[in-house]
Design a protein around this motif. Sequence first.
Motif, short mmCIF file in Angstrom:
data_model
loop_
_atom_site.label_atom_id
_atom_site.label_comp_id
_atom_site.label_asym_id
_atom_site.label_seq_id
_atom_site.Cartn_x
_atom_site.Cartn_y
_atom_site.Cartn_z
N MET A 1 0.86 -1.20 0.00
CA MET A 1 0.00 0.00 0.00
C MET A 1 0.89 1.25 0.00
O MET A 1 1.86 1.34 0.72
N ASN A 2 0.52 2.25 -0.80
CA ASN A 2 1.36 3.44 -0.79
C ASN A 2 1.01 4.36 0.39
O ASN A 2 -0.02 4.20 1.04
N VAL A 3 1.91 5.30 0.66
CA VAL A 3 1.78 6.14 1.86
C VAL A 3 0.51 6.97 1.84
O VAL A 3 -0.17 7.12 2.86
N ALA A 4 0.15 7.51 0.68
CA ALA A 4 -1.04 8.36 0.60
C ALA A 4 -2.29 7.55 0.98
O ALA A 4 -3.14 8.02 1.75
N GLU A 5 -2.38 6.33 0.46
CA GLU A 5 -3.54 5.49 0.79
C GLU A 5 -3.55 5.12 2.27
O GLU A 5 -4.58 5.14 2.92
N TYR A 6 -2.36 4.77 2.76
CA TYR A 6 -2.26 4.40 4.17
C TYR A 6 -2.69 5.55 5.07
O TYR A 6 -3.49 5.38 6.00
N MET A 7 -2.22 6.76 4.79
CA MET A 7 -2.55 7.91 5.63
C MET A 7 -4.03 8.26 5.51
O MET A 7 -4.67 8.65 6.49
N SER A 8 -4.56 8.11 4.31
CA SER A 8 -5.97 8.43 4.11
C SER A 8 -6.84 7.44 4.91
O SER A 8 -7.86 7.82 5.49
N GLU A 9 -6.40 6.18 4.96
CA GLU A 9 -7.14 5.19 5.75
C GLU A 9 -7.07 5.53 7.25
O GLU A 9 -8.07 5.46 7.97
N LEU A 10 -5.88 5.91 7.69
CA LEU A 10 -5.71 6.34 9.08
C LEU A 10 -6.64 7.51 9.37
O LEU A 10 -7.30 7.57 10.43
N GLY A 11 -6.68 8.44 8.43
CA GLY A 11 -7.53 9.63 8.58
C GLY A 11 -8.99 9.26 8.69
O GLY A 11 -9.72 9.78 9.56
N GLN A 12 -9.45 8.36 7.85
CA GLN A 12 -10.87 7.94 7.89
C GLN A 12 -11.20 7.30 9.23
O GLN A 12 -12.25 7.56 9.82
N LYS A 13 -10.30 6.44 9.70
CA LYS A 13 -10.55 5.79 11.00
C LYS A 13 -10.57 6.83 12.13
O LYS A 13 -11.37 6.75 13.05
N ALA A 14 -9.65 7.79 12.04
CA ALA A 14 -9.61 8.82 13.08
C ALA A 14 -10.90 9.63 13.07
O ALA A 14 -11.47 9.95 14.11
N ARG A 15 -11.37 9.99 11.87
CA ARG A 15 -12.59 10.78 11.75
C ARG A 15 -13.76 10.02 12.38
O ARG A 15 -14.55 10.60 13.14
N ALA A 16 -13.85 8.72 12.07
CA ALA A 16 -14.95 7.92 12.63
C ALA A 16 -14.83 7.85 14.15
O ALA A 16 -15.81 8.01 14.89
#
Lengths: 418, 418
Positions: A1-16
């Motif tokens: 997984m690339n860094v942008a995708e990984y960070m975006s996933e982290l971001g989504q989880k954090a938002r939830a």
Amino acid sequence: MNVAEYMSELGQKARAASRLMARADTGSKNAALDAMARVLDASREQLVAANQKDLENGRANGLDAAMLDRLELTPARIDTMIEGLRQVAALPDPIGGITDMNYRPSGIQIGKMRVPLGVIGIIYESRPNVTAEAASLCLKSGNATILRGGSEAIHSNHAIAACVSQGLVEAGLPAEAVQVVETTDRAAVGELITMPEYVDVIVPRGGKGLIERISRDARVPVIKHLDGICHVYIDDQADKSKAINIAINAKTHRYGTCNTMETLLVNRAVAAEMLPELAEHYAELGVELRGCAATRELLPQVNEATEEDWATEYLAPILAVKVVEDMAEAIEHINRWGSHHTDAIITENYTKARAFLREVDSSSVMVNASTRFADGFEYGLGAEIGISTDKIHARGPVGLEGLTSQKYVVLGDGQIRQ
Amino acid sequence: MNVAEYMSELGQKARAASRLMARADTGSKNAALDAMARVLDASREQLVAANQKDLENGRANGLDAAMLDRLELTPARIDTMIEGLRQVAALPDPIGGITDMNYRPSGIQIGKMRVPLGVIGIIYESRPNVTAEAASLCLKSGNATILRGGSEAIHSNHAIAACVSQGLVEAGLPAEAVQVVETTDRAAVGELITMPEYVDVIVPRGGKGLIERISRDARVPVIKHLDGICHVYIDDQADKSKAINIAINAKTHRYGTCNTMETLLVNRAVAAEMLPELAEHYAELGVELRGCAATRELLPQVNEATEEDWATEYLAPILAVKVVEDMAEAIEHINRWGSHHTDAIITENYTKARAFLREVDSSSVMVNASTRFADGFEYGLGAEIGISTDKIHARGPVGLEGLTSQKYVVLGDGQIRQ
């Protein structure tokens, strides 16, 4: 997984997770903090083992002694970390408090409720204890956090984060409320500071270079602290013993802190009375003075100060000294050369004290007190995530309240707009 | 002179003027506002003549009727502008107020003093009256301002600015406290939003396109307002007449305002009771409904709503309608699809009202009141520079206080840090 995708996933989880945290009650948040403290206490061996890996890598990578010292998790530092969590649990919960509730002519009642910011990104360097400290402050203020520590502390940070997660889960709160960035890829920072859809504010903690870089590139608001070029101005109506005590304390109590005095301004009328005695004390304490021409007339042994000195945060036993004609010149100097951090006047004159407080444009302005008091704990905030030299949102020492916002709440009885 | 140099010079003058404005007393600021009102009143001919030039150019450049209408300075609009200045003069001065002054164990006394932000950049479109209004709010809050209006209103804006400057000078305040950008070169905006050394905050007032562009490119904090996708949720325990009155008022009182309801959420248990009656009212008032499947079962004539409708600010007589199972689904929908602006619940249930207030993440959250109340004047702020949909610094309607910050003031008696 690339860094942008990984960070975006982290971001989504954090938002939830942030949605759940916003409604978490005080009891659950305190239970999580207590559980984290308990788990950390029970995991001392794992923490030290993980920290050993970081220290070994650090030595192999040639980190200097100061860096290695900051990196080390000694038993005493683990104690402090655990104690810190318990202290945050004991602080009042800032969330949900309603103020300024008033009726309006329309019959609606309107007030302001304190709410979390949402998701807070913390970017920090070497010290692994920041992981627990930042997590606890964000948690207590009802926020979700994404923590990005220094790559040299990655094993220590993960070990601490595992304890934090376990504490959250034990208290029935979402584990994703605190996430540590797993990759040491530098691109992760670039992503973290440019996802306003997932991150509401960035708090960088580290050297000036780090903070400037982040402020320049961020597309998310940054609560930041740059320089601490603090001044003490000794007025011609200063009490001599207060002036000398404060000028010594503000410079020499600690050299490396942002609220340490870097430039001393002395009114010409009392320069001859104050400066030689002060110079003696500073010499005893090993402080190098750099002075303006008038200073050097009184103290010929002192080196010359240049404009660069007025703009320098020494963080060292060096002090710039300038003789000024009057308070107006002192204020002019402070507003021009200072960093709007913390500045003090020493005077017994009521009118000048009042004018200084009003006209100096700094996050803390003091009368007859040492600049070293500019600190969240001394100010009674109970905790400090940093000191902001910005004017927007948070200014000066930032405690839990700096990690919150307010929304309007309106209570009606069926009112419609006419 | 190139645009970058010109803007940098404007910025330097604004910064210098901001220092004088920060210490200006309330009497001088009010005198300036009164003088501006007087000068505007005496300059009606010049204002109308300058406005005629803009209108002629506008017609020659093919501006549409709505744009030309916004551009026009009618005698009534000049009256309103003058009256606005007098109202701002009558508002309490926010600057210098000290709150939360308390003693600490060390013996220092600490509080917070309200201070101006410094220099505020205002970027706006067509309406020339914004020139006087924005100038007055920034002036009263002790800030210097750089105003950049639409190029189509340049002559009107300059004529108004000339009156503003004269008012400042008559009151002994610096003319540079309010400056209008003289060039219509678009590069001036790019400079204005990237000079953090001279500009402390940008307030854009205009369409969403303008605001998005500015937010993306700015290197200065932006107090901004994006969408107003506001909801009313009719709970199963709503009082029927309150629900119907509010649902009608929130949608139809005005269509083009940001606090107008764009989506109506109705609890399934009362949908059959509420929706047909509401649909009749809306039909009479010419409002088009777009509904979810459950809505269309009750109202077969209604068009289908897609996900795009949940995310649209119609600013028009169109309303999206969704039937939800319970309050949790309503809150979920609001937090996901809304714009965090203003959302209301209609209910008689105490526990649900309390939960809605806590859990909806919007700048205004209401119980049994029309979303149309989300407004600085209705909230008692006395003035409104805009409505912020951000969480940092200012949230919701922004009055004079949103243009200020707070600094810590510390009063001591010679205290030093132990």
